[in-house]
Design an enzyme around this catalytic site. Structure first.
Site, PDB file in Angstrom:
ATOM      1  N   LYS A   1      55.219  37.339 -26.976  1.00  0.00           N
ATOM      2  CA  LYS A   1      55.224  38.793 -27.231  1.00  0.00           C
ATOM      3  C   LYS A   1      56.035  39.094 -28.503  1.00  0.00           C
ATOM      4  CE  LYS A   1      53.707  41.741 -25.136  1.00  0.00           C
ATOM      5  NZ  LYS A   1      52.366  42.389 -25.125  1.00  0.00           N
TER       6      LYS A   1
ATOM      7  N   TYR B   1      56.558  33.391 -22.436  1.00  0.00           N
ATOM      8  CA  TYR B   1      55.996  34.752 -22.433  1.00  0.00           C
ATOM      9  C   TYR B   1      56.677  35.622 -23.490  1.00  0.00           C
ATOM     10  CZ  TYR B   1      55.581  39.679 -21.065  1.00  0.00           C
ATOM     11  OH  TYR B   1      55.404  41.040 -21.086  1.00  0.00           O
TER      12      TYR B   1
ATOM     13  N   THR C   1      57.430  44.389 -24.689  1.00  0.00           N
ATOM     14  CA  THR C   1      58.377  44.255 -23.590  1.00  0.00           C
ATOM     15  C   THR C   1      59.817  44.171 -24.089  1.00  0.00           C
ATOM     16  OG1 THR C   1      59.132  42.659 -21.935  1.00  0.00           O
ATOM     17  CG2 THR C   1      57.815  41.777 -23.710  1.00  0.00           C
ATOM     18  N   ASP C   2      60.752  44.565 -23.227  1.00  0.00           N
ATOM     19  CA  ASP C   2      62.171  44.413 -23.572  1.00  0.00           C
ATOM     20  C   ASP C   2      62.605  42.942 -23.577  1.00  0.00           C
ATOM     21  OD1 ASP C   2      62.082  43.942 -20.814  1.00  0.00           O
ATOM     22  OD2 ASP C   2      63.681  45.355 -20.301  1.00  0.00           O
ATOM     23  N   GLU C   3      61.754  42.054 -23.006  1.00  0.00           N
ATOM     24  CA  GLU C   3      62.159  40.651 -22.874  1.00  0.00           C
ATOM     25  C   GLU C   3      62.296  39.959 -24.231  1.00  0.00           C
ATOM     26  OE1 GLU C   3      60.331  38.562 -19.612  1.00  0.00           O
ATOM     27  OE2 GLU C   3      59.928  40.421 -18.544  1.00  0.00           O
TER      28      GLU C   3
HETATM   29  P1  NAD Z   1      48.548  42.462 -16.509  1.00  0.00           P
HETATM   30  O1  NAD Z   1      48.730  40.979 -16.538  1.00  0.00           O
HETATM   31  O2  NAD Z   1      48.557  43.192 -15.216  1.00  0.00           O
HETATM   32  O3  NAD Z   1      47.166  42.843 -17.234  1.00  0.00           O
HETATM   33  C1  NAD Z   1      46.738  42.261 -18.422  1.00  0.00           C
HETATM   34  C2  NAD Z   1      45.286  42.649 -18.644  1.00  0.00           C
HETATM   35  O4  NAD Z   1      44.857  42.074 -19.888  1.00  0.00           O
HETATM   36  C3  NAD Z   1      44.334  42.127 -17.561  1.00  0.00           C
HETATM   37  O5  NAD Z   1      43.441  43.137 -17.161  1.00  0.00           O
HETATM   38  C4  NAD Z   1      43.605  40.977 -18.252  1.00  0.00           C
HETATM   39  O6  NAD Z   1      42.289  40.768 -17.744  1.00  0.00           O
HETATM   40  C5  NAD Z   1      43.597  41.450 -19.702  1.00  0.00           C
HETATM   41  N1  NAD Z   1      43.494  40.329 -20.649  1.00  0.00           N
HETATM   42  C6  NAD Z   1      44.217  39.184 -20.655  1.00  0.00           C
HETATM   43  N2  NAD Z   1      43.829  38.403 -21.676  1.00  0.00           N
HETATM   44  C7  NAD Z   1      42.847  39.078 -22.346  1.00  0.00           C
HETATM   45  C8  NAD Z   1      42.066  38.800 -23.492  1.00  0.00           C
HETATM   46  N3  NAD Z   1      42.228  37.642 -24.175  1.00  0.00           N
HETATM   47  N4  NAD Z   1      41.187  39.720 -23.910  1.00  0.00           N
HETATM   48  C9  NAD Z   1      41.026  40.886 -23.230  1.00  0.00           C
HETATM   49  N5  NAD Z   1      41.730  41.196 -22.124  1.00  0.00           N
HETATM   50  C10 NAD Z   1      42.632  40.304 -21.686  1.00  0.00           C
HETATM   51  O7  NAD Z   1      49.659  43.013 -17.501  1.00  0.00           O
HETATM   52  P2  NAD Z   1      50.488  44.372 -17.413  1.00  0.00           P
HETATM   53  O8  NAD Z   1      51.657  44.163 -16.530  1.00  0.00           O
HETATM   54  O9  NAD Z   1      49.579  45.492 -17.163  1.00  0.00           O
HETATM   55  O10 NAD Z   1      51.038  44.433 -18.913  1.00  0.00           O
HETATM   56  C11 NAD Z   1      50.300  45.116 -19.929  1.00  0.00           C
HETATM   57  C12 NAD Z   1      51.065  45.028 -21.230  1.00  0.00           C
HETATM   58  O11 NAD Z   1      52.351  45.613 -21.073  1.00  0.00           O
HETATM   59  C13 NAD Z   1      51.321  43.593 -21.705  1.00  0.00           C
HETATM   60  O12 NAD Z   1      51.167  43.552 -23.100  1.00  0.00           O
HETATM   61  C14 NAD Z   1      52.761  43.326 -21.305  1.00  0.00           C
HETATM   62  O13 NAD Z   1      53.362  42.389 -22.168  1.00  0.00           O
HETATM   63  C15 NAD Z   1      53.363  44.708 -21.457  1.00  0.00           C
HETATM   64  N6  NAD Z   1      54.537  44.997 -20.602  1.00  0.00           N
HETATM   65  C16 NAD Z   1      54.486  44.771 -19.247  1.00  0.00           C
HETATM   66  C17 NAD Z   1      55.576  45.109 -18.451  1.00  0.00           C
HETATM   67  C18 NAD Z   1      55.554  44.936 -16.949  1.00  0.00           C
HETATM   68  O14 NAD Z   1      56.571  45.177 -16.285  1.00  0.00           O
HETATM   69  N7  NAD Z   1      54.437  44.557 -16.339  1.00  0.00           N
HETATM   70  C19 NAD Z   1      56.734  45.651 -19.050  1.00  0.00           C
HETATM   71  C20 NAD Z   1      56.743  45.851 -20.445  1.00  0.00           C
HETATM   72  C21 NAD Z   1      55.641  45.540 -21.204  1.00  0.00           C
HETATM   73  P1  TYD Z   2      58.916  39.533 -12.376  1.00  0.00           P
HETATM   74  O1  TYD Z   2      58.351  40.617 -11.522  1.00  0.00           O
HETATM   75  O2  TYD Z   2      58.177  38.233 -12.481  1.00  0.00           O
HETATM   76  O3  TYD Z   2      59.181  40.167 -13.819  1.00  0.00           O
HETATM   77  P2  TYD Z   2      60.018  39.559 -15.099  1.00  0.00           P
HETATM   78  O4  TYD Z   2      60.236  38.113 -14.906  1.00  0.00           O
HETATM   79  O5  TYD Z   2      59.084  39.849 -16.220  1.00  0.00           O
HETATM   80  O6  TYD Z   2      61.309  40.340 -15.158  1.00  0.00           O
HETATM   81  O7  TYD Z   2      60.372  39.205 -11.842  1.00  0.00           O
HETATM   82  C1  TYD Z   2      61.360  40.225 -11.743  1.00  0.00           C
HETATM   83  C2  TYD Z   2      62.643  39.551 -11.322  1.00  0.00           C
HETATM   84  O8  TYD Z   2      62.489  39.048  -9.996  1.00  0.00           O
HETATM   85  C3  TYD Z   2      63.003  38.349 -12.185  1.00  0.00           C
HETATM   86  O9  TYD Z   2      64.418  38.308 -12.355  1.00  0.00           O
HETATM   87  C4  TYD Z   2      62.532  37.156 -11.364  1.00  0.00           C
HETATM   88  C5  TYD Z   2      62.713  37.637  -9.941  1.00  0.00           C
HETATM   89  N1  TYD Z   2      61.738  37.078  -8.946  1.00  0.00           N
HETATM   90  C6  TYD Z   2      62.221  36.553  -7.742  1.00  0.00           C
HETATM   91  O10 TYD Z   2      63.436  36.540  -7.471  1.00  0.00           O
HETATM   92  N2  TYD Z   2      61.311  36.060  -6.850  1.00  0.00           N
HETATM   93  C7  TYD Z   2      59.970  36.035  -7.103  1.00  0.00           C
HETATM   94  O11 TYD Z   2      59.191  35.523  -6.249  1.00  0.00           O
HETATM   95  C8  TYD Z   2      59.502  36.588  -8.338  1.00  0.00           C
HETATM   96  C9  TYD Z   2      58.030  36.597  -8.665  1.00  0.00           C
HETATM   97  C10 TYD Z   2      60.422  37.112  -9.227  1.00  0.00           C
END
Ligand code: NAD
Ligand code: TYD
Length: 357
Positions: A163, A159, A133-135
């Protein structure tokens, strides 16, 4: 030929697996623990497909991962599995350290043992792609240039810290052991099958239920939004042509403050599913901010464009319209993920967030 995907029942992993089965002849072995965020209904359209082997299990289970590698002999591992929600990491960081740090460590060790025994040509072709993630880069000021791959790591939440730790392990396994790794650091994704604890699906589902739309703090926090299918295509491009040991930042060239996102979703719902009670924007409610809330993320995605020719296919306007339409058409998926556990989380996360005046 096959690949092993971890976390392929989650939001991004699920979209990746669906796209993979559609676009490739290779089998995908999908290892997922099915936590609250994992959902087999996301994979319903490929149920029974010989190209998809689902295995319910934990990436921390070394014996299981060893056995999967020995049985299926994948040519690559694409590692999505993680705890991914910042607010949950604030309430309970332990699970984030376990899955994101210890889980990545276990997977790297299993991959290293497997890879070191491969024949030379298979060894050279093997890839371990780590999805991050960019975070990890921390928070930008309003005038700062977007995150480049060379930015220092400054994670601010449990989080992002977990990561960041996993990224460092992946880097070290390449430098020390020569494991052929690549890493991508991506901005905020949105699109189909997004669990409604995250901003965009939460706003869509709350609005349709006539519930308040919680905006943290002043709503001026900026995120760089990318349609999930574009993230999947970026990962495929890195897997195919990324240089070993390299990091690629992936983003949508699309920075927007949260309040603008919320208003855009309301406007689309007003158009596609109008409410008799007036615009959905009437439900916008400013609430207590997230502790340590990062102010701005933005991605400089020029390296992946220059080296691999990748650019997002969707603009925010096309992607968010598709996303809202998807949630309107897939109410059953939404209903099914809004289980008792989901309702418990919503009660916990929003209980102490007094409405800000
Ligand atoms: P998500 O929370 O929707 O899904 C995570 C999945 O991992 C779930 O299906 C869960 O059951 C599985 N999981 C969790 N713990 C596990 C374990 N110990 N063993 C096996 N499986 C397990 O997450 P996402 O949003 O799909 O993110 C996927 C990846 O992308 C993550 O690594 C996250 O850090 C990264 N990422 C997410 C975003 C975003 O905007 N959602 C952006 C950048 C990077
Ligand atoms: P989120 O979807 O949780 O992603 P991330 O924290 O990983 O960026 O949140 C996106 C943005 O929206 C973040 O700045 C937090 C804000 N947010 C709200 O304002 N209200 C909400 O109920 C949630 C879940 C997030």
């Amino acid at each position: 030929m096959s690949i092993l995907v971890t976390g392929g029942a989650g939001f991004i992993g699920g979209n990746f697996v669906l796209d993979w089965v559609e676009q490739s002849d290779e089998t995908v072995i999908n290892l997922d623990k099915l936590t609250y965020a994992g959902n087999l209904q996301t994979l319903a359209s490929i149920k029974g497909s010989a190209q998809h082997v689902f295995v319910e299990g934990d990436i921390c289970d070394r014996g299981l991962v060893d056995a999967l590698l020995a049985t299926h002999k994948p040519r690559a591992i694409v590692h999505f599995a993680a705890e991914s929600h910042v607010d949950r990491s604030i309430h309970g960081p332990g699970e984030f350290v376990r899955t994101n740090v210890e889980g990545t460590f276990a997977l790297l060790e299993a991959a290293r043992a497997y890879w070191s025994e491969l024949k030379d040509d298979e060894k050279a072709a093997f890839r371990f792609h780590h999805v991050s993630t960019d975070e990890v880069y921390g928070s930008l000021g309003p005038q700062d240039p977007p995150f480049a791959e060379t930015n220092p790591y400054e994670p601010n939440s449990p989080y992002s810290a977990s990561k960041a730790a996993s990224d460092h392990l992946v880097r070290a396994w390449h430098h020390t052991y020569g494991l052929p790794v690549t890493t991508s650091n991506c901005s905020n994704n949105y699109g189909p099958f997004h669990f409604p604890e995250k901003l965009i699906p939460l706003i869509i589902t709350n609005a349709l239920a006539g519930k308040p739309l919680p905006v943290y703090g002043d709503g001026q926090q900026v995120r760089d939004w990318l349609y999930v299918k574009d993230h999947c295509s970026a990962i495929r491009a890195i897997l195919a042509g990324g240089r070993l040991g390299e990091v690629y930042n992936v983003g949508g060239w699309n920075e927007k403050p949260n309040i603008e996102i919320v208003k855009t979703v309301c406007a689309l719902l007003d158009e596609l599913a109008p409410s008799a009670e007036g615009s959905y924007s009437r439900l916008i409610t400013y609430v207590t901010d997230r502790p340590g809330h990062d102010r701005r993320y933005a991605i400089d995605a020029r390296k992946i464009e220059r080296e691999l020719g990748w650019r997002p296919a969707e603009t925010f306007e096309t992607g968010i319209r598709k996303t809202v339409a998807w949630y309107l058409e897939n109410t059953e998926w939404v209903r099914n993920v809004q289980s008792g556990a989901y309702r418990d989380w919503v009660a916990k996360n929003y209980a102490d967030r007094a409405e800000a005046k």
